[in-house]
Design a protein around this motif. Sequence first.
Motif, PDB file in Angstrom:
ATOM      1  N   SER A  47      30.871  42.943  34.906  1.00  0.00           N
ATOM      2  CA  SER A  47      31.104  41.522  35.177  1.00  0.00           C
ATOM      3  C   SER A  47      30.868  41.203  36.653  1.00  0.00           C
ATOM      4  O   SER A  47      30.221  40.211  36.989  1.00  0.00           O
ATOM      5  N   ALA A  48      31.394  42.035  37.534  1.00  0.00           N
ATOM      6  CA  ALA A  48      31.226  41.788  38.968  1.00  0.00           C
ATOM      7  C   ALA A  48      29.750  41.816  39.343  1.00  0.00           C
ATOM      8  O   ALA A  48      29.259  40.953  40.079  1.00  0.00           O
ATOM      9  N   SER A  49      29.046  42.799  38.783  1.00  0.00           N
ATOM     10  CA  SER A  49      27.622  42.934  39.082  1.00  0.00           C
ATOM     11  C   SER A  49      26.852  41.699  38.623  1.00  0.00           C
ATOM     12  O   SER A  49      26.060  41.124  39.373  1.00  0.00           O
ATOM     13  N   GLU A  50      27.103  41.275  37.397  1.00  0.00           N
ATOM     14  CA  GLU A  50      26.381  40.115  36.852  1.00  0.00           C
ATOM     15  C   GLU A  50      26.706  38.827  37.615  1.00  0.00           C
ATOM     16  O   GLU A  50      25.819  38.046  37.941  1.00  0.00           O
ATOM     17  N   LEU A  51      27.993  38.617  37.857  1.00  0.00           N
ATOM     18  CA  LEU A  51      28.395  37.366  38.513  1.00  0.00           C
ATOM     19  C   LEU A  51      27.901  37.293  39.953  1.00  0.00           C
ATOM     20  O   LEU A  51      27.382  36.271  40.398  1.00  0.00           O
ATOM     21  N   MET A  52      28.043  38.392  40.678  1.00  0.00           N
ATOM     22  CA  MET A  52      27.585  38.375  42.078  1.00  0.00           C
ATOM     23  C   MET A  52      26.071  38.247  42.150  1.00  0.00           C
ATOM     24  O   MET A  52      25.538  37.612  43.061  1.00  0.00           O
ATOM     25  N   TYR A  53      25.378  38.853  41.217  1.00  0.00           N
ATOM     26  CA  TYR A  53      23.913  38.780  41.239  1.00  0.00           C
ATOM     27  C   TYR A  53      23.444  37.348  40.967  1.00  0.00           C
ATOM     28  O   TYR A  53      22.519  36.849  41.609  1.00  0.00           O
ATOM     29  N   SER A  54      24.084  36.675  40.033  1.00  0.00           N
ATOM     30  CA  SER A  54      23.620  35.325  39.698  1.00  0.00           C
ATOM     31  C   SER A  54      24.159  34.269  40.659  1.00  0.00           C
ATOM     32  O   SER A  54      23.582  33.189  40.772  1.00  0.00           O
ATOM     33  N   ARG A  55      25.232  34.580  41.366  1.00  0.00           N
ATOM     34  CA  ARG A  55      25.780  33.610  42.319  1.00  0.00           C
ATOM     35  C   ARG A  55      25.762  34.212  43.726  1.00  0.00           C
ATOM     36  O   ARG A  55      24.717  34.197  44.368  1.00  0.00           O
ATOM     37  N   ALA A  64      37.786  35.271  38.771  1.00  0.00           N
ATOM     38  CA  ALA A  64      36.614  35.005  37.934  1.00  0.00           C
ATOM     39  C   ALA A  64      36.093  36.303  37.302  1.00  0.00           C
ATOM     40  O   ALA A  64      35.665  36.309  36.146  1.00  0.00           O
ATOM     41  N   ILE A  65      36.110  37.368  38.070  1.00  0.00           N
ATOM     42  CA  ILE A  65      35.651  38.667  37.544  1.00  0.00           C
ATOM     43  C   ILE A  65      36.564  39.116  36.403  1.00  0.00           C
ATOM     44  O   ILE A  65      36.091  39.552  35.345  1.00  0.00           O
ATOM     45  N   CYS A  66      37.879  38.984  36.617  1.00  0.00           N
ATOM     46  CA  CYS A  66      38.840  39.393  35.585  1.00  0.00           C
ATOM     47  C   CYS A  66      38.658  38.555  34.320  1.00  0.00           C
ATOM     48  O   CYS A  66      38.677  39.088  33.198  1.00  0.00           O
ATOM     49  N   GLU A  67      38.458  37.257  34.500  1.00  0.00           N
ATOM     50  CA  GLU A  67      38.289  36.377  33.339  1.00  0.00           C
ATOM     51  C   GLU A  67      37.015  36.757  32.570  1.00  0.00           C
ATOM     52  O   GLU A  67      37.014  36.875  31.347  1.00  0.00           O
ATOM     53  N   HIS A  68      35.935  36.960  33.311  1.00  0.00           N
ATOM     54  CA  HIS A  68      34.654  37.317  32.693  1.00  0.00           C
ATOM     55  C   HIS A  68      34.742  38.655  31.971  1.00  0.00           C
ATOM     56  O   HIS A  68      34.164  38.839  30.883  1.00  0.00           O
ATOM     57  N   ALA A  69      35.491  39.589  32.570  1.00  0.00           N
ATOM     58  CA  ALA A  69      35.601  40.936  31.998  1.00  0.00           C
ATOM     59  C   ALA A  69      36.669  41.012  30.914  1.00  0.00           C
ATOM     60  O   ALA A  69      36.736  42.008  30.178  1.00  0.00           O
ATOM     61  N   GLY A  70      37.502  39.970  30.838  1.00  0.00           N
ATOM     62  CA  GLY A  70      38.594  39.998  29.862  1.00  0.00           C
ATOM     63  C   GLY A  70      39.654  41.025  30.202  1.00  0.00           C
ATOM     64  O   GLY A  70      40.201  41.696  29.317  1.00  0.00           O
ATOM     65  N   VAL A  71      39.948  41.168  31.500  1.00  0.00           N
ATOM     66  CA  VAL A  71      41.005  42.101  31.918  1.00  0.00           C
ATOM     67  C   VAL A  71      42.006  41.351  32.793  1.00  0.00           C
ATOM     68  O   VAL A  71      41.710  40.288  33.343  1.00  0.00           O
ATOM     69  N   LYS A  72      43.201  41.918  32.907  1.00  0.00           N
ATOM     70  CA  LYS A  72      44.224  41.297  33.736  1.00  0.00           C
ATOM     71  C   LYS A  72      44.068  41.739  35.187  1.00  0.00           C
ATOM     72  O   LYS A  72      43.515  42.798  35.469  1.00  0.00           O
ATOM     73  N   LYS A  73      44.592  40.902  36.078  1.00  0.00           N
ATOM     74  CA  LYS A  73      44.487  41.241  37.501  1.00  0.00           C
ATOM     75  C   LYS A  73      45.150  42.581  37.809  1.00  0.00           C
ATOM     76  O   LYS A  73      44.684  43.323  38.673  1.00  0.00           O
ATOM     77  N   GLY A  74      46.210  42.886  37.087  1.00  0.00           N
ATOM     78  CA  GLY A  74      46.869  44.174  37.303  1.00  0.00           C
ATOM     79  C   GLY A  74      45.922  45.334  37.045  1.00  0.00           C
ATOM     80  O   GLY A  74      45.917  46.329  37.778  1.00  0.00           O
ATOM     81  N   SER A  75      45.105  45.182  36.002  1.00  0.00           N
ATOM     82  CA  SER A  75      44.108  46.225  35.704  1.00  0.00           C
ATOM     83  C   SER A  75      43.094  46.336  36.828  1.00  0.00           C
ATOM     84  O   SER A  75      42.686  47.429  37.218  1.00  0.00           O
ATOM     85  N   PHE A  76      42.666  45.165  37.326  1.00  0.00           N
ATOM     86  CA  PHE A  76      41.699  45.162  38.426  1.00  0.00           C
ATOM     87  C   PHE A  76      42.246  45.961  39.607  1.00  0.00           C
ATOM     88  O   PHE A  76      41.592  46.886  40.107  1.00  0.00           O
ATOM     89  N   TYR A  77      43.481  45.612  40.023  1.00  0.00           N
ATOM     90  CA  TYR A  77      44.032  46.259  41.215  1.00  0.00           C
ATOM     91  C   TYR A  77      44.449  47.706  40.957  1.00  0.00           C
ATOM     92  O   TYR A  77      44.710  48.466  41.888  1.00  0.00           O
TER      93      TYR A  77
END
Lengths: 234, 234
Positions: A47-55, A64-77
Amino acid sequence: MEAEHPQRKSAEDTVESGKFVLDLTDRSTIITPMNPPLDTLDRILKSASELMYSRSYADVGVAAICEHAGVKKGSFYHFFPSKRDLTLAVLDKSYIDMKENMLDAVFASDIPPLERLLRFAETAYEFNKAVAQDTGQVLGCPFGNLAIELSTQEEAIRLKLERIFKKLNANIRQVLQDAVDAGDLKDINIDATAQAMIAYFEGCTLLAKVHNDVEVLRTLLPQVAQIRIPAQQL
Amino acid sequence: MEAEHPQRKSAEDTVESGKFVLDLTDRSTIITPMNPPLDTLDRILKSASELMYSRSYADVGVAAICEHAGVKKGSFYHFFPSKRDLTLAVLDKSYIDMKENMLDAVFASDIPPLERLLRFAETAYEFNKAVAQDTGQVLGCPFGNLAIELSTQEEAIRLKLERIFKKLNANIRQVLQDAVDAGDLKDINIDATAQAMIAYFEGCTLLAKVHNDVEVLRTLLPQVAQIRIPAQQL
């Protein structure tokens, strides 16, 4: 169980080593699962790769990355202390993907050296064309994009990108050395010529992006094989 | 007297015409001074240009620009409805400055055509060197930077940059036409060769930025004069 507290683990270690360990240097003791949900990590990276590449880097936040990936912020961190650390991991993964899916085949020694450069040009054009057909926009080079946006602001990312560009340079140096050995080239500065070829690739991609016209690449890129920096110049 | 309410006046008109008129289409009637404080506008443009060049579009907010310029937000919105409109004006001014301070001299017909390209290369190197000595960083091309960061996100800015790159292309086309007329070049696609030369410039600048090494430009840029896209290719 997911840790809410960001671990001070380098993203590079996380991705490049492919293993996860208990970080005993952290102030709080966090039990990290020995078999973490890798698909979650993969989804975050993709998700991060796709979003950063297009924007852009700045335009894409952790939420936005968490929403796109369908994960919670806790998982991200759990995986990344920060967006910067995530980006270092994205760059590692993007380079490995590009190497395995493109560079290894493009630079294989099955055809004469300078023809490999034309294959590189053709592949870069086809890649950008496919992306443009998918998104309606020429997105450019994922590495060049972040290099331009972040080199003056995020030194760790600049250094990572510098290493990636040096690896690409080594690929092209090998092509040029093979061409010299085969007698197809002589009296060139191999390292500088490889740099010049990469520069030309990146610049063509920039123009295709600003004109939002992938055909710029079809017209310009094949000329990469003609670029020479003479040995005596330096 | 400064209007606190943003006027819906295009930034392009504001800067390119150099005059200010009462905007009767606005919902509220605002009396705009006929002799507005131009130095305020100049300071806003200069601050925005410097900050975005050394950092990025996204990293520089209106508040930071106002603080750097020493103006109040009300003054900012008196001139520009948004950061995007400001950026369009910055690009106009940057292009005019580059043309008057660099391009007109670089492309003057006092020396043989292809030598003008070497003068362009030398000037671009010296400019980036001076900036790097001043800031400690290679900042790259102010137009290429925004083209990469914003082309997929801000269509008005992409279109403005596309026009600027087309003007630069016209400069180089003239050099190439002069070279053809002088018998120094033949059988080239003039438009595509001009594009290829700009691409090479931009790519060299990108590499100098990611390596934070201005000497990349000294090594690579002079080779721009050797680039050719043959007429029969297309």
